[in-house]
Design a protein around this motif. Structure first.
Motif, PDB file in Angstrom:
ATOM      1  N   UNK A   9       0.857  -1.183   0.000  1.00 19.88           N
ATOM      2  CA  UNK A   9       0.000   0.000   0.000  1.00 19.88           C
ATOM      3  C   UNK A   9       0.890   1.228   0.000  1.00 19.88           C
ATOM      4  N   UNK A  10       0.545   2.180  -0.802  1.00 20.69           N
ATOM      5  CA  UNK A  10       1.337   3.407  -0.833  1.00 20.69           C
ATOM      6  C   UNK A  10       0.924   4.275   0.361  1.00 20.69           C
ATOM      7  N   UNK A  11       1.915   4.785   1.053  1.00 22.67           N
ATOM      8  CA  UNK A  11       1.667   5.614   2.227  1.00 22.67           C
ATOM      9  C   UNK A  11       1.790   7.082   1.852  1.00 22.67           C
ATOM     10  N   UNK A  12       0.974   7.874   2.472  1.00 23.38           N
ATOM     11  CA  UNK A  12       1.035   9.309   2.254  1.00 23.38           C
ATOM     12  C   UNK A  12       1.981   9.889   3.304  1.00 23.38           C
ATOM     13  N   UNK A  13       3.003  10.585   2.857  1.00 18.66           N
ATOM     14  CA  UNK A  13       3.989  11.162   3.759  1.00 18.66           C
ATOM     15  C   UNK A  13       3.762  12.658   3.836  1.00 18.66           C
TER      16      UNK A  13
END
Length: 90
Positions: A9-13
């Motif tokens: 899953x792509x994480x929002x930074x």
């Protein structure tokens, strides 16, 4: 794609810290903070008065420089300097 076959899953930074290092609005000093600071200041005075490490190192450095300037620096080995050579000469 993940080499182990797991879905990633792509994480929002976010580009800022959680609290941004600002003190909270409800900051109050502890009741014994003045006493604590006084104890720390006394300890600091004791350390400053007893700790002569920097002065000793500075004096040692000056002594080494003076010896080098006075005696020079002979990097060539001198015959008879080592214990083995002294034994051979006897």
């Amino acid at each position: 794609m993940d080499p182990w076959g797991c879905e990633v899953e792509s994480a929002v930074v976010e580009s800022k810290f959680e609290d941004n290092f600002t003190p909270s609005q409800g900051f109050t000093k502890l009741s014994d903070s003045a006493q604590y600071l006084a104890v720390l200041e006394r300890k600091l005075q004791v350390v400053r008065s007893q700790n002569k490490v920097l002065e000793n190192l500075s004096a040692y450095r000056e002594d080494c420089i003076n010896r080098l300037m006075r005696d020079g620096c002979d990097l060539d080995p001198v015959i008879g300097d080592t214990e083995a050579e002294k034994l051979l000469q006897e």
